[in-house]
Design an enzyme around this catalytic site. Sequence first.
Site, PDB file in Angstrom:
ATOM      1  N   GLU A 133       0.567  -0.899   0.113  1.00  0.00           N
ATOM      2  CA  GLU A 133       0.143   0.260   0.086  1.00  0.00           C
ATOM      3  C   GLU A 133       0.781   1.010  -0.470  1.00  0.00           C
ATOM      4  OE1 GLU A 133      -0.399  -2.434   1.791  1.00  0.00           O
ATOM      5  OE2 GLU A 133      -2.525  -2.985   1.566  1.00  0.00           O
ATOM      6  N   HIS A 240     -10.092 -11.246  10.179  1.00  0.00           N
ATOM      7  CA  HIS A 240     -10.382 -10.936   8.643  1.00  0.00           C
ATOM      8  C   HIS A 240     -10.589 -12.227   7.588  1.00  0.00           C
ATOM      9  CE1 HIS A 240      -9.135  -8.798   4.751  1.00  0.00           C
ATOM     10  NE2 HIS A 240      -9.182  -8.055   5.640  1.00  0.00           N
TER      11      HIS A 240
HETATM   12  N1  UDP Z   1     -14.724  -2.532   9.750  1.00  0.00           N
HETATM   13  C1  UDP Z   1     -16.000  -3.133  10.301  1.00  0.00           C
HETATM   14  N2  UDP Z   1     -16.181  -4.442  11.173  1.00  0.00           N
HETATM   15  C2  UDP Z   1     -15.170  -4.608  11.580  1.00  0.00           C
HETATM   16  C3  UDP Z   1     -13.458  -4.588  11.956  1.00  0.00           C
HETATM   17  C4  UDP Z   1     -13.211  -3.242  10.777  1.00  0.00           C
HETATM   18  O1  UDP Z   1     -16.551  -2.550   9.855  1.00  0.00           O
HETATM   19  O2  UDP Z   1     -15.295  -6.659  11.756  1.00  0.00           O
HETATM   20  C5  UDP Z   1     -14.404  -1.503   9.778  1.00  0.00           C
HETATM   21  C6  UDP Z   1     -13.574  -0.738  10.561  1.00  0.00           C
HETATM   22  O3  UDP Z   1     -14.013   0.395  11.348  1.00  0.00           O
HETATM   23  C7  UDP Z   1     -12.853   0.637   9.533  1.00  0.00           C
HETATM   24  C8  UDP Z   1     -12.609  -0.074   7.979  1.00  0.00           C
HETATM   25  O4  UDP Z   1     -13.149  -1.802   9.089  1.00  0.00           O
HETATM   26  O5  UDP Z   1     -13.366   1.566   9.075  1.00  0.00           O
HETATM   27  C9  UDP Z   1     -11.190  -1.054   8.621  1.00  0.00           C
HETATM   28  O6  UDP Z   1     -10.949  -1.985   7.395  1.00  0.00           O
HETATM   29  P1  UDP Z   1      -9.742  -2.738   7.561  1.00  0.00           P
HETATM   30  O7  UDP Z   1      -8.917  -2.682   8.378  1.00  0.00           O
HETATM   31  O8  UDP Z   1      -9.738  -3.558   6.443  1.00  0.00           O
HETATM   32  O9  UDP Z   1      -8.333  -1.466   6.383  1.00  0.00           O
HETATM   33  P2  UDP Z   1      -6.819  -0.588   7.018  1.00  0.00           P
HETATM   34  O10 UDP Z   1      -7.781   0.021   6.687  1.00  0.00           O
HETATM   35  O11 UDP Z   1      -6.322  -1.582   7.262  1.00  0.00           O
HETATM   36  O12 UDP Z   1      -6.661  -0.212   5.400  1.00  0.00           O
END
Ligand code: UDP
Length: 376
Positions: A133, A240
């Site tokens: 990323e 995940h």
């Molecule tokens: N999130 C969600 N359900 C879950 C875990 C995370 O809706 O069980 C949401 C969280 O609130 C945040 C987003 O997913 O807004 C984060 O996604 P992720 O961690 O996959 O990606 P990153 O932010 O690291 O790119």
Amino acid sequence: MTRPKVLVVFGTRPEVIKLAPVLPALRKAGLRVSTCATAQHRALLDSALEAFGLRPDRDLDMMRAGQAPEEVIARVLRAFPRVLEKERPDMVLVQGDTTTAFAAALCSYLRRIPAAHIEAGLRSFDFSNPYPEELNRVKIDHIADIRFAPTRLAKANLSREGIREGVFVTGNTIVDALQWAQSRPAKAPRILKEIPPAARVILATLHRRESFGKPLARMLGALKTLAGRRKDALIVFPVHPNPNVRVAARSLRRSRIRAIEPLPYFEFIGLMRRAEFLLTDSGGLQEEAAALRKPVLVAREATERPELLSAGGGRLVGTDPARIVRESCRLLDHRKLYLKMSRARNPFGDGRASRRIAAFLRWHFGLGQKPAEWAG
Ligand code: UDP
């Protein structure tokens, strides 16, 4: 005159969450909006779309089991030009640092369609963290014509790379999404009913590609040690769907660990609010935790969100299990430290980022005044 058309592209859960408040703001600003999902992550994307009641106008449905980033790039490069030909947008809007966002921005450039990038300028200065990323985000920033930087630091990072034109500080749209979510009634997740009232909840999420294998196993080991040592704590770990995480998380069977399915966004916010603190390698969670005033231990070796650390709401604890256990126990035991972290300022925005982005694009397309804050 037909109104200008913006094609908004997303592929993953965080992109949908961070773009959901932008879509109505763009429409309100008088722009036509079309949406295209690549579905780089099918299940999580769909869960986020459902939470916000969104249905993409075009869905490339490209997820394949065990896909590598280069396959995602190849599939977007093959399919997205056709979407551009059919939609004929005046601008393509991408968000964040995903492979979807990078490949869509690249296609737009090759088809000479201007691109705008939301959440521009974040830098860890380490192409291995987050991988891939960090590279995606740098490339998108250099491809895009307009960059919406969430913070002043992000703008300064761009400036250091020679990108000084077309940069606007907006705040992060995740704060808008969070405020929106909090303003509506939400179902409490079932897990909340199962947690004893006295339990001190540690909400943990780990899913980064650079941690797959040994680092992830070691961090999960830290959760097990913590659960064994702290009878007052309960660790909730939404797993995940990535198979690398799923397989590793099978080892998490402990009495004070609840490994659960990912929650729908609004329910997840309820869980975050119940948590005492967060232990995570997620980018979005760090921003949400800051907005909710929840301390965060960032389980990464490098971060592109150092604003959280300097504001005092988060600590970068790396992936070493001994350190993760030590820092978690400190947060549980030292009330003063806990209160200090939970009173830290939120450096990521005020909930008006989407409106700023829409107002800027309205001006950009000649439909309105230049927003006062950027007039100088
Ligand atoms: N999130 C969600 N359900 C879950 C875990 C995370 O809706 O069980 C949401 C969280 O609130 C945040 C987003 O997913 O807004 C984060 O996604 P992720 O961690 O996959 O990606 P990153 O932010 O690291 O790119």
